[in-house]
Design an enzyme around this catalytic site. Structure first.
Site, PDB file in Angstrom:
ATOM      1  N   LYS B  78       0.653  -3.683  -9.184  1.00  8.39           N
ATOM      2  CA  LYS B  78       0.632  -2.701  -8.095  1.00  8.39           C
ATOM      3  C   LYS B  78       0.323  -1.320  -8.684  1.00  8.39           C
ATOM      4  O   LYS B  78       0.852  -0.972  -9.743  1.00  8.39           O
ATOM      5  CB  LYS B  78       1.993  -2.697  -7.385  1.00  8.39           C
ATOM      6  CG  LYS B  78       2.039  -1.821  -6.133  1.00  8.39           C
ATOM      7  CD  LYS B  78       3.407  -1.883  -5.448  1.00  8.39           C
ATOM      8  CE  LYS B  78       3.418  -1.078  -4.142  1.00  8.39           C
ATOM      9  NZ  LYS B  78       4.726  -1.131  -3.451  1.00  8.39           N
ATOM     10  N   SER B 158       4.504  -2.037   1.671  1.00  6.00           N
ATOM     11  CA  SER B 158       3.429  -1.322   1.001  1.00  6.00           C
ATOM     12  C   SER B 158       2.720  -2.132  -0.078  1.00  6.00           C
ATOM     13  O   SER B 158       1.625  -1.785  -0.493  1.00  6.00           O
ATOM     14  CB  SER B 158       3.988  -0.060   0.366  1.00  6.00           C
ATOM     15  OG  SER B 158       4.860  -0.387  -0.707  1.00  6.00           O
ATOM     16  N   SER B 182       9.059  -3.434   1.165  1.00  5.94           N
ATOM     17  CA  SER B 182       7.669  -3.449   0.694  1.00  5.94           C
ATOM     18  C   SER B 182       7.283  -4.639  -0.178  1.00  5.94           C
ATOM     19  O   SER B 182       6.110  -4.807  -0.489  1.00  5.94           O
ATOM     20  CB  SER B 182       7.364  -2.160  -0.073  1.00  5.94           C
ATOM     21  OG  SER B 182       7.174  -1.107   0.819  1.00  5.94           O
TER      22      SER B 182
END
Lengths: 496, 491
Positions: B78, B158, B182
């Site tokens: 990420k 997210s 998330s």
């Protein structure tokens, strides 16, 4: 503190007397190798931005880790100020934007400081003592430095100081004159230096003060205060208070009101000027720093540190007076700086551990040594004459080997050339003459050469001083003055 | 030979150790899949050179029989994780060209264990979003589609890039972060497994901060076992993060297949929210049935402060974010837009550097911390947080080992469908997940079914602090019963 106003502390205005009320916030840089929350060095100087870690520069994802040494220093300081140590304290974020504040917030302690209320006893030059309350002491990060004069349109930022640990020590509004404020800062500085928790070097910015000043009619409630930021010398603190109090009195007496604001002291003009008003004041949006757990101390930790406290100036002074018989004045002078006191105490002890005469030692340290050091602008740590040398010099006087006058000559030799005092006395023939026969011979010659004066001396015993001087001169200063005095009296027929 | 990207992480690990496959082959296969899947926009940066070099090093160790825990396993990272000499943007324009000189602890742990970095994965800007639509680098397109429709769907957020990449077989697993859901919400939307560990289990050092007291890194993978393998490498005490906890990291994989017989599973009644679809309700019932059949005991429990969790979360998280994001000021790194003076420089830099949702949350956070509002908002939200935590503690003290809830109130939605007019519509996605962050507990999202539209739905298990192991055991029961879910390739 709401003690009745002291008439001698008031300042006179056109419409009557005014009392000044002063509170101080002292920012003292913690003595430590590394910064408060990063491993970066705290050394003064160095190329700009050479002591900056990723944490200090607030790079993304960086986290603060508390430096245990800084906590220890803060707790020691709290103990030295007879203050309450809070076993649980919290670090908060004080949010504001400034180019030399990389995180966009300063990590400080707002609601729960590590140290609570304490007190400092301050001795004033007139001999009076006052007790000044300490409101709190907390740990916080210093900011970096903005440099505005290196480029026509840009400013530079140096982050070497960013994240350095500061102790903010807040006094209660207990001070009533610039003299008291100066004496308080001097005393606080002395305590910090004894503790070794701050070097107190105001020139390097290790100790700075925010000065809160208000004025009121004696007995009335507190007036509106102005805060003078970042004053960096004790003398300026005094000047800033004097100017600010006078400014406020003039405004009020002209029918105006004081606006609460932050001001700056301009040392060149000797005056304060507005920096920002309350309306422009930041909303710092304090909240607990979620990157740091609350700081929890154990009672054992605190007690252990209490046991490590050095003897502080108040105790040392009391001991010097009580146990060594020094005058309060001498004791005061000696304890003001830890290094001076340590030097004095080293002079006191003979090689075999037995004590020397404290009053003589105090005299020599205060008058001869300190006087000479001050004249040359030297620190006692850099004294050319060591405590051991000075001690031996005192022994030589005590034993009657040298006179006080010769001792001063010997001190000069030690200062400029160094060497072993005993060997110097031997090698240079500085030994005092105590041989009665030799002295009597000189006296006889002088009396014979000056019959008129000898006759006068019988009538006017003070004349003996002239004969003593002649004998000392003839002996090259080496005659024992006491012996000379005694023998002269006998020779001239002066009664004791 | 089968396509190496079809393997699970555990299968690939065994194939590598059995020398049936080289790390280089495995990595190349994934790099190829990534290239073909660019329309998904899952990766914001591919790092093929680095990936091949790391794979080659892994092959040396594998050939020498010195395999490390993750040797040769290709992962996506990420873009919230700082990676040394590799751009890290947090999905924001303000960090568009930011190249860290340091490696986050979590990724450093993965490389220590031999994992291979394929590239950086898209995410909502500063992890603020539930659909991956707030990324400066554009929306991630879910590999899932509704049956008979080519509407582009969100992968959740997210960690949308992480979830999409794992679901589309563009990596064997991915790092992700979870501040309010998330990890778990995108995992549920994409039929993958997402683990949000106990707060303090993984170091936050080197992870771009959103809300420090809630942020926690964790893995997204295709199976419960794979997620357990990844978490073991990611987790661990880090002296550089004082909120990380010094508790030994167990061998999570050993919890896979462990009996759940006799475990007491709480079913919180407050998680039956108005407007929840029948399908979610049905899935939840199914989940209970599976656990019961495996020998667990079900008990209804009450978490009475659940309804305050979402509003309190949307005070605490923006408050911390408003302060955490103050460092992006154009002074030292990142975007700078010059102005007449320093104030205008700040204003222009932050207006242009941050997207709308980030600006909104900075404004909310600044407001709730302001003098005069602090007590009414921030202090009360923290009190609510304490109460939420106590709700869970009471249940755990009464012998509950874990809770079972739905992971999300709905299946994935279309890009642009939600939150356009009312951001709260988007925030409601986190209704089942935020409580876990507020209480600092571990949670896992495991796929349980597909709905009538053919989209995956997830179940959430919530555990006791630092008892991720029970979640892996329970999660495996669900996975065994429900099977695995893979989207049909259309890209």
């Amino acid at each position: 503190m709401n003690a009745p106003a002291r008439p001698d502390k008031l300042i006179r205005g056109a419409t009557g007397d005014w009392e000044i009320v002063i509170g101080l916030e002292i920012h003292a840089q913690v003595t430590s190798q590394a910064k408060l929350f990063s491993g970066a060095a705290t050394a003064f100087g160095g190329e700009p931005n050479s002591h900056v870690s990723l944490v200090d520069a607030a790079m993304p994802g960086m986290l603060p880790v508390i430096n245990a040494e800084c906590v220890r220093q803060a707790v020691l300081t709290g103990l030295g100020l007879n203050a309450q140590i809070h076993l649980r304290s919290v670090f908060d974020r004080k949010n504001y934007f400034y180019p030399d504040l990389p995180q966009g917030y300063q990590i400080s302690q707002y609601k729960s400081p590590v140290v609570g209320e304490g007190e400092v006893i301050v001795d004033l030059p007139d001999g009076e003592s006052i007790t000044v309350g300490i409101e709190r002491l907390h740990l916080e990060q210093d900011a970096g430095k903005s440099v505005h004069d290196q480029h026509p349109t840009l400013s530079y930022v140096d982050l070497n100081r960013s994240g350095v640990a500061l102790m903010e020590i807040v006094s209660k509004p207990d001070l009533r004159s610039s003299e008291q404020a100066k004496a308080f800062v001097t005393k606080l500085r002395s305590i910090l230096r004894y503790l070794g928790t701050c070097d107190g070097d105001m020139e390097k910015g290790s100790l700075r003060a925010d000065v809160n000043v208000s004025v009121r009619r004696p007995g009335e409630p507190l007036g509106t205060r102005c805060e003078i930021k970042n004053v960096n010398s004790i003398r300026f603190i005094g000047q800033a208070i004097e100017h600010e109090a006078r400014r406020q009195v003039d405004i009020i007496e002209d029918g105006g009101t004081i606006v609460q604001e932050t001001r700056l002291f301009d040392p060149n003009k000797g005056e304060t000027r507005a920096m920002r008003s309350k309306e422009e004041a930041h909303d710092y949006r304090y909240f607990p720093d979620p990157d740091l757990l609350p700081l929890e101390l154990t009672p054992d930790y605190v007690e252990d540190l209490r046991g490590q406290l050095p003897e502080l100036p108040d105790d040392k002074k009391a001991r010097f007076v009580r146990e060594l018989g020094l005058s309060v004045y001498d004791a005061d002078v000696l304890v003001a700086e830890r290094a001076n006191a340590a030097f004095f105490e080293a002079v006191l002890v003979k090689q075999d551990g037995s004590p020397r005469d404290a009053k003589a030692a105090a005299n020599w340290v205060i008058n001869e040594l300190t006087g000479r050091l001050n004249k040359e602008g030297r620190d006692i740590a850099a004294s050319p004459v060591s405590a051991a040398q000075l001690g031996t010099l005192l022994d030589l006087i005590g034993e009657g080997t040298i006179s006080g006058k010769i001792a001063k000559d010997l001190f000069e030799i030690l200062w400029s050339e160094g060497g072993d005092p005993r060997e110097l006395v031997e090698a240079r023939g500085l030994k005092q003459v105590t041989d009665v026969g030799a002295i009597e011979k000189v006296i006889a010659e002088i009396v014979a050469a000056n019959p008129d004066k000898a006759a006068q001396a019988k009538e006017k015993p003070a004349m003996i001083g002239w004969f003593v001087g002649q004998v000392m001169k003839a002996s090259g200063g080496k005659a024992n003055p006491q012996a000379v005095n005694d023998l002269l009296k006998r020779k001239l027929g002066i009664a004791d | 030979m089968t396509d190496p990207t079809s393997l699970t992480l555990a299968e690939a690990r065994d194939a590598l150790r059995g020398k049936k496959l080289s790390a280089r082959e495995l990595t190349d296969a994934h790099l190829g899949a990534m290239e073909a899947a660019r329309p998904l926009n899952a990766y914001v940066l591919e790092t093929p050179d680095q990936a091949r070099a790391m794979a080659d090093q892994a092959d040396v160790r594998l050939r020498a029989g010195e395999a490390r825990a993750l040797d040769g396993i290709p992962l996506g990272i990420k873009d919230l994780f700082c990676t040394q000499d590799v751009r890290a943007t947090a999905g924001s324009r303000i960090l568009e060209n930011f190249v860290p000189t340091y490696e986050s602890t979590v990724t450093a742990n993965l490389w220590r264990d031999g994992a291979v970095m394929l590239g950086k994965l898209n995410n909502d800007e500063f992890a603020m979003g539930s659909s991956n639509e707030t990324s400066y680098f554009g929306s991630v397109v879910s590999p899932w589609r509704r049956v008979g429709s080519d509407t582009k769907l969100v992968p959740g957020g997210s960690s949308g890039g992480s979830a999409a990449a794992v679901a589309a077989h563009l990596c064997l697993g991915a790092t992700a972060t979870d501040t309010g859901g998330s990890i778990r919400q995108p995992a549920a939307f994409t039929g993958t497994v997402g683990v949000k560990p106990t707060y303090g289990r993984c170091s936050r050092w080197g992870v771009v901060a959103f809300a420090s007291s809630l942020d926690q890194a964790g893995p997204i993978a295709r199976t419960v076992r794979d997620s357990a393998i990844l978490l073991r490498s990611m987790a661990g005490h880090d002296p550089k993060d004082t909120t990380s906890v010094d508790i030994a990291v167990p061998d999570y994989e050993a919890a896979i297949g462990k009996s759940v017989k006799g475990m007491k599973i709480g079913i919180p009644k407050e998680y039956r929210v108005p407007g929840m679809s029948d399908e979610i309700e049905k899935l939840w019932e199914q989940g209970k049935q599976w656990l019961k059949e495996a020998g667990a005991e079900l008990v209804e429990v009450s978490l009475p402060h659940t309804k305050y969790a979402l509003p309190a979360y949307y005070i605490v998280a923006p408050a911390e974010a408003s302060s955490n994001l103050a460092r992006y000021d154009g002074v030292r790194y990142g975007l700078r837009v010059n102005g007449r003076d320093i104030t205008e420089m700040y204003e222009k830099t932050r207006r242009e550097g941050f997207g709308e949702e980030v600006r909104r949350r900075i404004m909310i956070g600044t407001y709730v911390l302001s003098a005069g509002y602090y007590d009414a908002y921030y202090v009360r939200a923290q009190k609510v947080r304490t109460l939420i935590k106590q709700d869970f503690e009471t249940c755990f003290a009464n012998g509950v080992h874990a809770m079972l809830t739905p992971a999300t109130p709905s299946a994935a939605f279309g890009i642009g469908e939600k939150g356009g007019a009312d951001p709260v519509e988007m925030y409601l996605n986190d209704v089942f997940t935020v409580t876990v962050n507020m209480a600092g507990l571990p949670g896992i999202a495991v796929p349980g079914a597909v709905d009538v539209q053919g989209l995956p739905l997830g179940l959430q298990l919530i555990g006791r602090p630092f008892d991720e192991e029970s979640l892996f055991s329970l999660g495996q029961v669900i996975e065994d019963a429900a099977g695995r879910f893979t989207p049909t390739k259309w890209w």
